[in-house]
Design an enzyme around this catalytic site. Structure first.
Site, PDB file in Angstrom:
ATOM      1  N   GLY A  69       0.779  -1.237   0.000  1.00  0.00           N
ATOM      2  CA  GLY A  69       0.000   0.000   0.000  1.00  0.00           C
ATOM      3  C   GLY A  69       0.806   1.281   0.000  1.00  0.00           C
ATOM      4  O   GLY A  69       0.242   2.360   0.175  1.00  0.00           O
ATOM      5  N   ASP A 122      -7.518 -11.211  -9.073  1.00  0.00           N
ATOM      6  CA  ASP A 122      -6.426 -11.255 -10.033  1.00  0.00           C
ATOM      7  C   ASP A 122      -6.580 -10.005 -10.901  1.00  0.00           C
ATOM      8  O   ASP A 122      -7.677  -9.743 -11.423  1.00  0.00           O
ATOM      9  CB  ASP A 122      -6.556 -12.523 -10.882  1.00  0.00           C
ATOM     10  CG  ASP A 122      -5.365 -12.707 -11.805  1.00  0.00           C
ATOM     11  OD1 ASP A 122      -4.901 -11.700 -12.381  1.00  0.00           O
ATOM     12  OD2 ASP A 122      -4.893 -13.844 -11.953  1.00  0.00           O
ATOM     13  N   CYS A 128      10.174  -3.297 -10.493  1.00  0.00           N
ATOM     14  CA  CYS A 128      11.486  -3.175  -9.863  1.00  0.00           C
ATOM     15  C   CYS A 128      12.430  -4.178 -10.520  1.00  0.00           C
ATOM     16  O   CYS A 128      13.205  -4.850  -9.856  1.00  0.00           O
ATOM     17  CB  CYS A 128      11.404  -3.356  -8.351  1.00  0.00           C
ATOM     18  SG  CYS A 128      10.603  -4.870  -7.825  1.00  0.00           S
TER      19      CYS A 128
HETATM   20  C1  SAM Z   1       5.520  -4.828  -6.702  1.00  0.00           C
HETATM   21  S1  SAM Z   1       4.370  -5.439  -5.606  1.00  0.00           S
HETATM   22  C2  SAM Z   1       3.324  -4.072  -5.424  1.00  0.00           C
HETATM   23  C3  SAM Z   1       3.834  -3.052  -4.471  1.00  0.00           C
HETATM   24  C4  SAM Z   1       2.849  -1.961  -4.228  1.00  0.00           C
HETATM   25  N1  SAM Z   1       2.442  -1.342  -5.462  1.00  0.00           N
HETATM   26  C5  SAM Z   1       3.351  -0.893  -3.300  1.00  0.00           C
HETATM   27  O1  SAM Z   1       3.932   0.069  -3.769  1.00  0.00           O
HETATM   28  O2  SAM Z   1       3.210  -0.999  -2.115  1.00  0.00           O
HETATM   29  C6  SAM Z   1       3.442  -6.504  -6.615  1.00  0.00           C
HETATM   30  C7  SAM Z   1       2.203  -7.063  -5.964  1.00  0.00           C
HETATM   31  O3  SAM Z   1       1.455  -7.679  -6.977  1.00  0.00           O
HETATM   32  C8  SAM Z   1       0.763  -8.758  -6.393  1.00  0.00           C
HETATM   33  N2  SAM Z   1       0.312  -9.619  -7.513  1.00  0.00           N
HETATM   34  C9  SAM Z   1       0.937 -10.664  -8.076  1.00  0.00           C
HETATM   35  N3  SAM Z   1       0.206 -11.158  -9.077  1.00  0.00           N
HETATM   36  C10 SAM Z   1      -0.915 -10.399  -9.160  1.00  0.00           C
HETATM   37  C11 SAM Z   1      -2.071 -10.424  -9.992  1.00  0.00           C
HETATM   38  N4  SAM Z   1      -2.216 -11.323 -10.973  1.00  0.00           N
HETATM   39  N5  SAM Z   1      -3.035  -9.517  -9.781  1.00  0.00           N
HETATM   40  C12 SAM Z   1      -2.894  -8.578  -8.814  1.00  0.00           C
HETATM   41  N6  SAM Z   1      -1.824  -8.516  -7.990  1.00  0.00           N
HETATM   42  C13 SAM Z   1      -0.853  -9.414  -8.163  1.00  0.00           C
HETATM   43  C14 SAM Z   1       1.766  -9.359  -5.469  1.00  0.00           C
HETATM   44  O4  SAM Z   1       1.144 -10.113  -4.468  1.00  0.00           O
HETATM   45  C15 SAM Z   1       2.466  -8.120  -4.930  1.00  0.00           C
HETATM   46  O5  SAM Z   1       1.883  -7.733  -3.736  1.00  0.00           O
END
Ligand code: SAM
Length: 938
Positions: A433, A480, A556
């Protein structure tokens, strides 16, 4: 020249452990000499890479907090990006390279010696800081919200510690139990070493300079040792050879510390990491000056292979990842990158502007013993924390939600997104978040944010953070991201952030396992998901949003497959274009990489690197959605349709004007070429020219982008780009408005209508003839001829189609309905007034047949003054493609225009109401509305 081992030596030994048996012999000496080593001489050279800051006077580190000045007030408001900083940052790699190859000449010796006492203290400080790397990290890792166990240690829940990596989402919960933050007290005395420097230099700058100096010294030491070793081996007494790989060693690979291809082992047969490191640097030196420094007939690839092998041994990367990185960076930079990934990035926090002001928060934290500075002129809400006497994730200010622990790189996507108050925004992958809460702050808690996260266990981290930070405009979702368009709606929101799950190759310093765990299949899987998520993200955005219509994609990861190639893919699949992100620093995205050829606009994307920007490896790209069509102009289907249509038109015109067949062929070839280009759209086209052609298909006139409000420079850039790339496709998009499939459908409907109208006209004509034959002609029939407006030449618009459709239906009704003499006069009478025509005499009206009267009524209604003010094109433009689509679907069953048209059921009522008193007010609702309008006009 000092011949001491660098301050980073102990760290070096640690690194190698994973992959090599380490020769221990020299480590002690390195550690022992490190404290006496001048780590840096500050300030005499160009600024090193790292945070840049023009706010030096804004706040001082903890010991100088009493010097806080009221003039700081303005800073928050006025901090501006300074492109010079970027130049310096970007240029710093050159500087480093020079040092790398030139450090053996000892040209900086004097400077080193002069500054030795101060630098020694700084080096000592630096060593302690490095040793405290874990402590610092632990300050943040102690995360109660993400499963951290120790409430005393703070509840920071930070995307830096949330995993962006696929398959390792739960790493965020790995917070270490840490009370080491208190141990920072011991180091407070050392801060003097940092703060003694000029006030003009920020601590982070000094810090970077020290780092750089230490590295330079280390390289000089390594070169000296290499020479000494080579001298010993050769039995020669001279160690004056500063040429390294050149000069004496041209034909002697012992200058490398170990021969190319030979294992770098010490006398005990174990891998000697010092030797490896020396060879690394020497090989880099050769590769950067290959023609004059290579040994014998060694090829570049010999050296490159050695470089990668040694990087693998020394830093622990697998071959796949090194291959990818080696393709991205020149050798010197590659080494710098690997080195930078060995140490953590600065700890940073974002002030939550919903609850706090930066200056006040900084003062409060300084009062608690936190040593910090503004993050840089590019952010008004960032602070960088050097060290702290208290756990930074557990201060009262943190608990109260005044700040979020957040990596500096994670500011970038939100800054690029630039959400506006009142908008609807989707954060597709939101946990924990950090970016969501920043979005909320920029939106001032207004509008709506859909904060989505696939992993249910990570939802609570979002919830906890948003709650602590006082975010009230967010809706948490657990889908998703690929399903979100069916949940949130297509073309429904103003902006979407996709901070995509990725391989995490940009955050190696946080998760070193990435070095060995990622392979080609992982990257492909990531990229596949990223493409799907990005398409979904685009589909949610309303291209017609008055304030937005933007998508920001970030990862990242530093790998092109997860970044530029994903963007390039969606450029072909959706009607979007890359726009400037508004981020003033970062390196441009790549338009070429290996066999890839991307759309040139990808240079608007931004890349951030640990070694160049002191940020995590990061990629940010901003897209503007150009239309809500589901297929982009560049798609094969759209291209084929458009080309086919144009060919048809061209053929038709040539048939008329008799152009010769050579022209035809040329035109066809042109069409085919364009079609091919559109299909390839840069990804696999090999010519620059093709890229540019493909580029044209991405452009649109700037007038409709709405970018100006938030990014004037972006607008200017876009305009330039459009001018350069040519605007034939853009004009087509702008002029035609709706997408190709929609227009094709309209044309089909129109043709049907025209055919029906022609049949009806023939029928009318026939009837008229019959009437004339029967009754000797009817004045009403003539009247009908006079008042029937000639339809304009079939403009491609919904309104014209609807008119025709309506006309056709009326014709059909006329033929089907029984005539009702009682009612026949009223509509005509009313309509005659409404249309501004001279009312017919009762006699004339009586002479008109009911059908004719009805027709006249309809025709007049179709041409009310209000309608006449709007051209069909205008009407078309006023409606969104979605509206047009709905309208088109509804048209055959439910024509809405003209509003006043009375249905067969209501017409009699209206007629009755008009009889006798000339007023329609007592009629049915539809009829009365119609009649009131008429009444007013009359
Ligand atoms: C890079 S992190 C996000 C960090 C967040 N945007 C932040 O700044 O705090 C990516 C996130 O995408 C989630 N994720 C993975 N596959 C996903 C999907 N198909 N749909 C939505 N979220 C997904 C992961 O669980 C992870 O929490």
């Amino acid at each position: 020249m000092a011949k001491l081992k660098g301050a980073l030596k102990p760290e070096v030994k640690t690194r190698g452990r994973a992959t090599a048996a380490v020769t221990k012999g020299k480590q002690t000496a390195a550690a022992a000499t490190a404290k006496a080593k001048p780590a840096a001489a500050a300030g005499k050279r160009q600024r090193p890479a790292g945070f840049s800051d023009h706010n030096a006077g804004w706040l001082k580190p903890a010991k100088k907090q009493q010097q806080l000045s009221e003039s700081d007030e303005e800073e928050d408001e006025d901090a501006m990006l300074d492109s010079d900083d970027e130049q310096q940052q970007m240029g710093s790699s050159d500087d480093d390279e020079q040092q790398m190859s030139g450090s053996v000449d000892g040209s900086d010796d004097d400077e080193d010696e002069e500054e030795e006492p101060k630098a020694a203290a700084a080096a000592s400080k630096k060593q302690k800081q490095q040793a405290k790397g874990k402590q610092q990290q632990a300050l943040f890792d102690s995360d109660g919200e993400e499963g951290g166990s120790d409430a005393d240690l703070g509840i920071g829940s930070d995307d830096e510690f949330g995993s962006g990596s696929l398959g390792s989402d739960d790493e965020a919960g790995e917070g270490e139990s840490d009370d080491e933050g208190e141990g920072d007290d011991d180091d407070s005395d050392d801060e003097g070493g940092m703060s003694d420097d000029s006030d003009e230099q920020l601590a982070i700058e000094r810090h970077n300079k020290l780092l750089e100096k230490a590295r330079k010294q280390q390289m000089a030491d390594a070169a000296a040792e290499t020479r000494a070793m080579a001298t010993n081996i050769r039995g020669a007494g001279s160690d004056d050879d500063d040429e390294g790989m050149g000069g004496d060693y041209e034909d002697d690979e012992t200058g490398l510390g170990a021969k190319l291809g030979a294992p770098a082992v010490g006398p005990d047969g174990a891998v000697d990491l010092d030797l490896v490191k020396r060879r690394l640097k020497q090989v880099v030196g050769v590769l950067e000056d290959f023609s004059s420094r290579r040994a014998g007939n060694r090829s570049r690839s010999d050296y490159m292979d050695q470089l990668k092998a040694d990087l693998g041994v020394y830093y622990g990367y697998n071959g796949y990842l090194l291959g990818q990185l080696a393709a991205l960076f020149p050798p010197g930079e590659l080494l710098e990158l690997c080195e930078a990934c060995e140490s953590p990035r600065p700890i940073t926090l974002r002030v939550n502007s919903l609850k706090a002001r930066r200056r006040e928060l900084a003062a409060a934290l300084i009062g608690r013993g936190v040593n910090l500075d503004p993050i840089g002129p590019w952010s008004k809400v960032g602070l960088v924390v050097y060290d702290s006497k208290v756990p930074i994730g557990a201060t009262p200010e943190y608990m109260a939600g005044h700040y979020m622990l957040q990596g500096a790189s994670s500011f970038m996507p939100v800054m690029a997104l630039a959400p506006q108050a009142g908008e609807t925004v989707v954060d597709v992958a939101a946990a924990p978040g950090g970016k969501t809460s920043y979005i909320a702050a920029l939106m001032k808690n207004s509008g709506t944010i859909f904060a989505n996260e696939l992993n249910p266990s990570r939802l609570k981290s979002i919830s906890a953070n948003l709650s602590r930070l006082g975010v009230t405009n967010a809706v948490l979702c657990n889908y998703d991201g690929r399903q979100l368009p069916s949940v949130v709606g297509r073309n429904a929101v103003d902006r979407v952030l996709l901070d995509a799950p990725c391989s995490g190759t940009g955050v190696v310093s946080k998760d070193p396992s990435v070095k060995t765990s990622k392979n080609a299949a992982d990257i492909w899987r990531c990229a596949h998901l990223q493409k799907q998520l990005l398409l979904a993200a685009i589909d949610m955005v309303n291209a017609n949003s008055t304030s937005g219509g933007y998508i920001v994609y970030s990862t990242c990861s530093m790998l092109v497959e997860e970044n530029e190639n994903v963007i390039n893919y969606v450029l072909r699949k959706r009607h979007v274009k890359v726009v400037p992100s508004g981020l003033e620093f970062g390196r441009p995205g790549l338009a070429r990489f290996r066999e890839f050829r991307f759309h040139p606009s990808l240079q608007h994307a931004r890349r951030f690197y640990p070694h160049a920007h002191n940020l995590d490896g990061f990629f940010v790209c901003k897209l503007k959605k150009l239309s809500n069509a589901t297929s982009a102009p560049g798609t094969a289907a759209a291209a084929a349709a458009a080309a086919g249509k144009k060919q048809q038109q061209a053929a038709h015109e040539r048939g008329m004007d008799g152009s010769d067949s050579e022209d035809d062929e040329q035109q066809q070839q042109q069409q085919q070429r364009k079609q091919k280009l559109q299909q390839q759209h840069g990804a696999d086209s090999s010519e620059e020219e093709e890229d540019e052609d493909a580029g044209a298909s991405q452009d649109e006139p700037g007038s409709s982008s709405g970018e100006g409000e938030e990014d004037p420079e972006a607008d200017a850039d876009s305009d330039d780009e459009e001018d350069e790339a040519g605007s034939s496709e853009a004009a087509e998009v702008e002029e035609e408005g709706p997408p190709a499939w929609f227009k094709a459908e309209m044309e089909r409907v129109q043709q049907e209508q025209e055919a029906a109208a022609a049949a009806a006209a023939a029928s009318r004509k026939k009837k008229k003839q019959q009437q004339q034959e029967a009754g000797g002609g009817t004045p009403g029939g003539e009247a009908q001829q006079r008042v029937t407006p000639k339809l304009p030449p079939t403009p491609n618009s919904i309104s014209s189609i609807k008119k025709k459709l309506k006309q056709q239906r009326e014709q059909q009704q006329q033929q089907a309905e029984p005539q009702q003499p009682q009612e026949r006069l009223q509509p005509v009478q009313a309509n005659g007034a409404a249309a501004g025509k001279a009312p017919k005499t009762p006699q004339q009206q009586q002479q008109s047949t009911p059908k004719q009267q009805q027709q006249q009524q309809q025709q007049r209604q179709q041409k009310t003054p209000k309608q006449q003010q709007h051209t069909p094109q205008q009407e078309q433009q006023q409606k969104t493609p979605k509206q047009q689509q709905q309208q088109a679907a509804a048209t055959p069953q439910q024509p809405k225009q003209p509003k006043a048209a009375a249905t067969p059921a209501t017409a009699p009522a209206a007629s009755k109401a008009g009889v006798g008193n000339g007023s329609a007010k007592q009629g049915s609702r539809k009829g009365s509305r119609t009649e009131v309008k008429r009444g007013k006009k009359a």
